[in-house]
Design an enzyme around this catalytic site. Structure first.
Site, mmCIF file in Angstrom:
data_model
loop_
_atom_site.group_PDB
_atom_site.id
_atom_site.type_symbol
_atom_site.label_atom_id
_atom_site.label_comp_id
_atom_site.label_asym_id
_atom_site.label_seq_id
_atom_site.Cartn_x
_atom_site.Cartn_y
_atom_site.Cartn_z
ATOM 1 N N GLU A 242 19.419 22.360 15.926
ATOM 2 C CA GLU A 242 20.084 23.063 17.021
ATOM 3 C C GLU A 242 18.047 22.286 17.857
ATOM 4 O O GLU A 242 18.326 22.021 18.666
ATOM 5 C CB GLU A 242 19.689 23.917 16.408
ATOM 6 C CG GLU A 242 21.590 24.178 15.670
ATOM 7 C CD GLU A 242 21.555 25.746 15.679
ATOM 8 O OE1 GLU A 242 21.030 25.641 14.176
ATOM 9 O OE2 GLU A 242 22.390 25.845 15.482
ATOM 10 N N GLU B 177 25.618 24.389 7.606
ATOM 11 C CA GLU B 177 25.509 25.914 7.741
ATOM 12 C C GLU B 177 26.612 26.678 6.751
ATOM 13 O O GLU B 177 27.465 27.809 5.834
ATOM 14 C CB GLU B 177 25.743 26.603 8.934
ATOM 15 C CG GLU B 177 24.591 27.114 9.445
ATOM 16 C CD GLU B 177 23.972 25.274 10.407
ATOM 17 O OE1 GLU B 177 24.721 24.824 10.306
ATOM 18 O OE2 GLU B 177 22.756 25.255 10.817
ATOM 19 N N ALA C 43 16.942 27.676 10.088
ATOM 20 C CA ALA C 43 16.586 28.700 10.305
ATOM 21 C C ALA C 43 16.113 29.407 8.796
ATOM 22 O O ALA C 43 16.613 28.939 8.104
ATOM 23 C CB ALA C 43 17.738 30.071 10.578
ATOM 24 N N GLY D 219 19.143 24.945 11.773
ATOM 25 C CA GLY D 219 18.239 25.149 12.628
ATOM 26 C C GLY D 219 17.006 24.341 13.078
ATOM 27 O O GLY D 219 17.316 24.496 14.375
HETATM 28 N N1 CAA Z 1 15.537 29.239 4.533
HETATM 29 C C1 CAA Z 1 14.020 29.450 3.551
HETATM 30 N N2 CAA Z 1 13.662 28.116 2.635
HETATM 31 C C2 CAA Z 1 13.783 27.568 2.765
HETATM 32 C C3 CAA Z 1 14.744 26.264 3.851
HETATM 33 C C4 CAA Z 1 15.297 27.796 4.575
HETATM 34 N N3 CAA Z 1 16.200 27.097 5.802
HETATM 35 N N4 CAA Z 1 14.903 25.562 3.394
HETATM 36 C C5 CAA Z 1 14.359 25.112 2.381
HETATM 37 N N5 CAA Z 1 13.510 26.302 1.721
HETATM 38 C C6 CAA Z 1 12.184 26.717 0.956
HETATM 39 C C7 CAA Z 1 13.167 26.581 -0.712
HETATM 40 O O1 CAA Z 1 13.924 27.994 -0.907
HETATM 41 C C8 CAA Z 1 11.193 26.351 -1.043
HETATM 42 O O2 CAA Z 1 10.709 27.208 -1.159
HETATM 43 P P1 CAA Z 1 9.661 27.972 -2.669
HETATM 44 O O3 CAA Z 1 8.850 26.714 -3.145
HETATM 45 O O4 CAA Z 1 9.424 29.075 -2.705
HETATM 46 O O5 CAA Z 1 11.127 27.872 -3.668
HETATM 47 C C9 CAA Z 1 10.748 25.305 -0.324
HETATM 48 O O6 CAA Z 1 11.165 25.379 1.327
HETATM 49 C C10 CAA Z 1 10.599 23.746 -0.699
HETATM 50 O O7 CAA Z 1 12.186 23.646 -0.715
HETATM 51 P P2 CAA Z 1 13.523 23.044 -2.006
HETATM 52 O O8 CAA Z 1 12.461 23.616 -3.734
HETATM 53 O O9 CAA Z 1 14.787 23.466 -1.748
HETATM 54 O O10 CAA Z 1 12.509 21.028 -1.382
HETATM 55 P P3 CAA Z 1 14.224 20.112 -2.315
HETATM 56 O O11 CAA Z 1 13.852 19.329 -2.481
HETATM 57 O O12 CAA Z 1 14.814 20.085 -3.839
HETATM 58 O O13 CAA Z 1 15.825 20.552 -0.973
HETATM 59 C C11 CAA Z 1 16.448 20.491 1.050
HETATM 60 C C12 CAA Z 1 15.197 20.610 0.381
HETATM 61 C C13 CAA Z 1 17.526 19.596 1.183
HETATM 62 C C14 CAA Z 1 16.000 20.659 3.074
HETATM 63 C C15 CAA Z 1 16.827 22.108 0.391
HETATM 64 O O14 CAA Z 1 15.275 23.013 0.514
HETATM 65 C C16 CAA Z 1 17.351 22.635 1.783
HETATM 66 O O15 CAA Z 1 19.495 22.602 1.126
HETATM 67 N N6 CAA Z 1 17.439 24.167 2.558
HETATM 68 C C17 CAA Z 1 18.070 24.661 3.032
HETATM 69 C C18 CAA Z 1 18.617 23.669 4.317
HETATM 70 C C19 CAA Z 1 20.134 24.338 4.951
HETATM 71 O O16 CAA Z 1 20.521 24.596 4.524
HETATM 72 N N7 CAA Z 1 19.340 24.904 6.234
HETATM 73 C C20 CAA Z 1 20.098 25.414 7.482
HETATM 74 C C21 CAA Z 1 19.720 27.244 7.086
HETATM 75 S S1 CAA Z 1 20.936 28.225 8.310
HETATM 76 C C22 CAA Z 1 20.930 27.992 9.660
HETATM 77 O O17 CAA Z 1 19.878 26.808 10.449
HETATM 78 C C23 CAA Z 1 21.428 29.240 10.690
HETATM 79 C C24 CAA Z 1 21.366 28.851 11.873
HETATM 80 O O18 CAA Z 1 22.108 27.671 12.579
HETATM 81 C C25 CAA Z 1 20.792 29.687 12.888
#
Ligand code: CAA
Length: 259
Positions: free
Chosen positions: A113, A133, A65, A110
């Protein structure tokens, strides 16, 4: 107007949905979730679609998400966001045709999911799955505590949700989260080929079998058996049942009419 966040393309009888916000790793914001509901409605109304393949543009399937959007949500807004996510997952799950997640890269939070809301998952050897999460001080909000648990059982789903660490594609296949693995450049074609194969089967039979499995999975086994027996009787009223068996007995290909 915002550009589409999900491309909907036809590949023969298969609807190919592609999450198309690669710069944000296809993270699921409200607009994407709303669009998924609309696109599922369009697909559900189109009898010529016989299977759906869902994939992501770029190096992610969906990295969760949208964290930037969620950070600003007050508790009741977060509840509404979770409800919207659930409606989107349920609208995918409710499609009568088979849905295949073709997980090309990160399927986190998400994103995992969303893959679990599909009937089954094919993945690239480069895919990674996880429910991170808890690393954000959050819990899954789009069905991760329920659909994942039903798919891989309590022990693995608890390790994923409580531990928050991602697993690689081979591990995901070993625990039953992923049915098959493919080289990255073969994944989507393989999923579409599976959809094409389904399109040769009796459409009413496929839809009825899916409905019986969905609707009886949480029922007492005797109730599940009864639902199957009634549905078996009902499908026998279809022209397609007669055509399928006649074709077999006459040693020819069936010509199903969805009637
Ligand atoms: N939400 C918003 N933006 C996200 C995102 C997310 N879940 N995941 C990645 N992005 C964005 C980053 O902010 C980044 O944006 P900018 O270029 O503007 O800075 C872009 O995508 C590229 O991401 P990274 O620079 O972080 O890429 P990376 O290769 O270094 O890492 C990754 C990749 C390991 C997937 C890392 O992006 C990451 O850990 N993302 C978050 C994963 C996460 O925690 N997901 C769970 C979200 S909570 C949820 O989903 C709740 C639910 O069930 C409803």
């Amino acid at each position: 107007m915002d550009p589409d966040r999900i491309r909907n393309e036809r590949r023969g009888s298969v609807a190919l949905l592609t999450l198309d916000r690669p710069k944000a790793l296809n993270s699921l914001d409200s607009a994407t979730l709303e669009e998924l509901i609309v696109k599922c409605g369009q697909i559900g109304a189109d009898e010529s679609v016989r299977a759906v393949v869902l994939t992501g543009e770029g190096r992610a399937f969906a990295a969760g998400a949208d964290i930037a959007e969620m950070r600003g949500l007050a508790p009741l807004e977060a509840d509404a966001f979770s409800q919207l996510g659930h409606r989107a997952m349920s609208s995918l799950e409710a499609l009568s045709v088979p849905t295949i997640a073709a997980v090309n890269g990160y399927a986190l939070g998400g994103g995992c999911e969303l893959a679990c809301a599909c009937d089954w998952i094919y993945a690239s050897t480069k895919a990674r799955f996880g429910q991170p999460e808890v690393s954000l001080g959050l819990i899954p909000g789009f069905g991760g505590t329920s659909r994942l648990l039903r798919r891989v059982g309590p022990a693995w789903s608890k390790e994923l949700v409580l531990g928050g660490e991602a697993i690689d594609a081979e591990t995901a296949q070993r625990i039953g989260l992923v049915n098959r693995l493919f080289a990255p450049d073969e994944l989507v074609a393989a999923a579409i080929a599976a959809g094409d194969a389904i399109a040769t089967k009796g459409p009413l039979a496929v839809a009825t079998a899916k409905r019986v499995m969905q609707d009886s999975q949480d029922a007492d086994v005797r109730v599940a058996h009864a639902i199957e027996q009634v549905a078996f009787g009902l499908i026998s009223a279809s022209a397609d049942r007669n055509e399928g068996m006649d074709a077999f007995l006459e040693k020819r290909d069936p010509n199903f009419s969805n009637k």
